[in-house]
Write a protein that holds these residues in place. Structure first.
Motif, PDB file in Angstrom:
ATOM      1  N   ASP A  62       0.862  -1.177   0.000  1.00 18.63           N
ATOM      2  CA  ASP A  62       0.000   0.000   0.000  1.00 18.63           C
ATOM      3  C   ASP A  62       0.902   1.232   0.000  1.00 18.63           C
ATOM      4  N   ALA A  63       0.839   2.014  -1.061  1.00 16.82           N
ATOM      5  CA  ALA A  63       1.734   3.166  -1.203  1.00 16.82           C
ATOM      6  C   ALA A  63       1.020   4.493  -1.012  1.00 16.82           C
ATOM      7  N   ALA A  64      -0.159   4.458  -0.418  1.00 19.28           N
ATOM      8  CA  ALA A  64      -0.958   5.676  -0.301  1.00 19.28           C
ATOM      9  C   ALA A  64      -0.254   6.757   0.509  1.00 19.28           C
ATOM     10  N   ASP A  65       0.586   6.360   1.463  1.00 21.62           N
ATOM     11  CA  ASP A  65       1.221   7.336   2.344  1.00 21.62           C
ATOM     12  C   ASP A  65       2.640   7.697   1.922  1.00 21.62           C
ATOM     13  N   ALA A  66       3.090   7.253   0.751  1.00 22.15           N
ATOM     14  CA  ALA A  66       4.411   7.645   0.260  1.00 22.15           C
ATOM     15  C   ALA A  66       4.455   9.163   0.069  1.00 22.15           C
ATOM     16  N   ARG A  67       5.543   9.786   0.511  1.00 21.31           N
ATOM     17  CA  ARG A  67       5.646  11.250   0.457  1.00 21.31           C
ATOM     18  C   ARG A  67       6.810  11.742  -0.378  1.00 21.31           C
ATOM     19  N   TYR A  68       7.884  10.945  -0.471  1.00 16.80           N
ATOM     20  CA  TYR A  68       9.109  11.416  -1.118  1.00 16.80           C
ATOM     21  C   TYR A  68       9.661  10.367  -2.074  1.00 16.80           C
ATOM     22  N   GLY A  69      10.504  10.843  -2.991  1.00 10.99           N
ATOM     23  CA  GLY A  69      11.358   9.930  -3.721  1.00 10.99           C
ATOM     24  C   GLY A  69      12.364   9.308  -2.775  1.00 10.99           C
TER      25      GLY A  69
END
Length: 409
Positions: A62-69
């Motif tokens: 689940d990548a919904a909370d990814a914020r940065y590279g």
């Protein structure tokens, strides 16, 4: 006094002695080389949040909370082997692509690998790199040790050896601190520890060591192990003789356990005592040079097909050396954490049976520490197995929990 407790005391004395002497990192003894950085090998950079989200989603996270590279790097560093001698190990460091100059750290310890190419710093499998990428994209510096003998390491891997899992994890933290400083980034003291399967024990071992003062800088902030085999003697070994553990994997795990523990602890005189004639040389297959599918093809369909009567008896009624080694592995929940701990699991785990989590939670409760067990549900999309799915489900939840905690400090 348990081996791990002695290890923690020795590491603390080492750190104090090294600081007192002002010893150079290049010196040749373990007193001054633990955690020193040998080499850095850039791996790749995912420049944007969108790239990371696409990557993680494709890997089942689940990548919904990814914020940065995220930028990925392999670190080669000094640590110690099972006999306390200086050696080298490798690990993955993942950093967020942002302007932060100070980062808290997540240490994530991976699950069982039989092949040195299946380790976070050398693999292209998102199952192995995805946790570090998830935590780095959430804004942490993420470190993922390969352990001894895996990744760029040499020799067989000492599977389920908590002291060296702990030392490899701790020394990677030290190497990562040096590496981050070279990038103009300071790592804060707080370490959030997690790990899956074998790595669940490693995360608990590291956390106990940090709470015990094993490093003069780093301290544990929270612990979130996933689907660990915390009670080999009480829960896991009895289960491999039942349908509760997938039969071929049960045979593979017991072959790995016996051959690895014999290398470190000398628990039997001759492999022919414990393994049936077709599998006497199975230790050669478990030397970290054979890929996982090859190993699975080389193990029998069941534990009973693998072991002699004496081998089954050794598992059920261990001799003194084997019993001591199992007590060491089973001690990871025998301490009283002073930081939040959550145990993550999937119901019906067919590899690390749920009785392990129950036993760990009970052990903490007996020491006056209430530890919740978090049911993450079931996902069999990665391998058809509940066990692997528990990592995919738990890691994003843990990243959110760690982020909430870090934000409150």
């Amino acid at each position: 006094m348990r081996t791990l407790r002695r290890f923690i005391a020795a590491v603390l004395l080492t750190a104090v002695a090294g600081a007192a002497m002002g010893a150079p990192a290049a010196a040749s003894t373990s007193v001054v080389t633990r955690g020193s950085l040998v080499a850095v090998n850039p791996i790749t950079t995912y420049e944007s949040r969108a790239q990371v989200q696409g990557l993680l989603t494709a890997g089942g996270f689940d990548a919904a909370d990814a914020r940065y590279g995220v930028s990925l790097h392999q670190l080669i560093y000094r640590t110690v082997d099972t006999r306390g001698q200086v050696t080298t190990a490798s690990g993955l460091v993942a950093l967020p692509v942002n302007d932060a100059r100070h980062l808290r750290t997540v240490s994530f310890a991976h699950g069982t690998s039989v092949y040195r190419g299946d380790a976070p710093s050398v693999a292209d499998d998102l199952f192995l790199t995805g946790p570090a990428i998830t935590f780095a994209s959430a804004g942490f510096a993420a470190v993922a040790p390969d352990y001894l003998g895996l990744g760029a390491g040499t020799g067989p891997h000492p599977w389920m050896d908590v002291p060296t899992e702990t030392s490899a994890s701790l020394d990677l933290l030290r190497a990562a601190k040096t590496f981050a400083a070279r990038q103009g980034i300071g790592l804060d003291r707080e370490v959030y520890a997690s790990g899956f399967s074998q790595g669940a024990s490693a995360a608990l071992g590291l956390s106990e060591a940090l709470q015990g003062g094993a490093d003069p800088w780093f301290r544990v902030a929270a612990v979130a192990p996933i689907s660990g085999a915390y009670a080999l003697r009480k829960a896991e070994i009895p289960a491999v003789f039942t349908p509760e553990v997938q039969p071929r994997l049960a045979a593979a795990y017991m072959a790995y356990l016996l051959t690895s523990y014999d290398r470190v602890h000398d628990i039997y005189r001759d492999p022919a005592e414990v393994f049936k004639p077709d599998y006497v040389a199975i230790g050669d297959l478990l030397d970290a040079s054979h890929p996982g599918p090859e190993v699975l093809e080389g193990v029998p369909a069941t534990v009973d097909d693998l072991l002699t009567d004496a081998g089954r008896d050794l598992l059920r009624r261990p001799n003194a050396r084997f019993a001591a080694a199992l007590r060491e592995a089973d001690s990871v929940c025998e301490w009283a954490p002073r930081v939040p701990v959550r145990l993550y699991f999937s119901p019906g785990d067919e590899q690390a049976v749920n009785a392990n989590t129950v036993a760990c939670r009970s052990s903490f409760a007996a020491r006056g520490v209430r530890v919740p067990a978090v049911d993450v549900g079931v996902d069999t999309s990665y391998s058809g197995m509940v066990h692997e799915g528990s990592e995919l489900l738990a890691v994003p939840q843990i990243a959110r929990w760690f982020s909430t905690m870090a934000g409150s400090h």
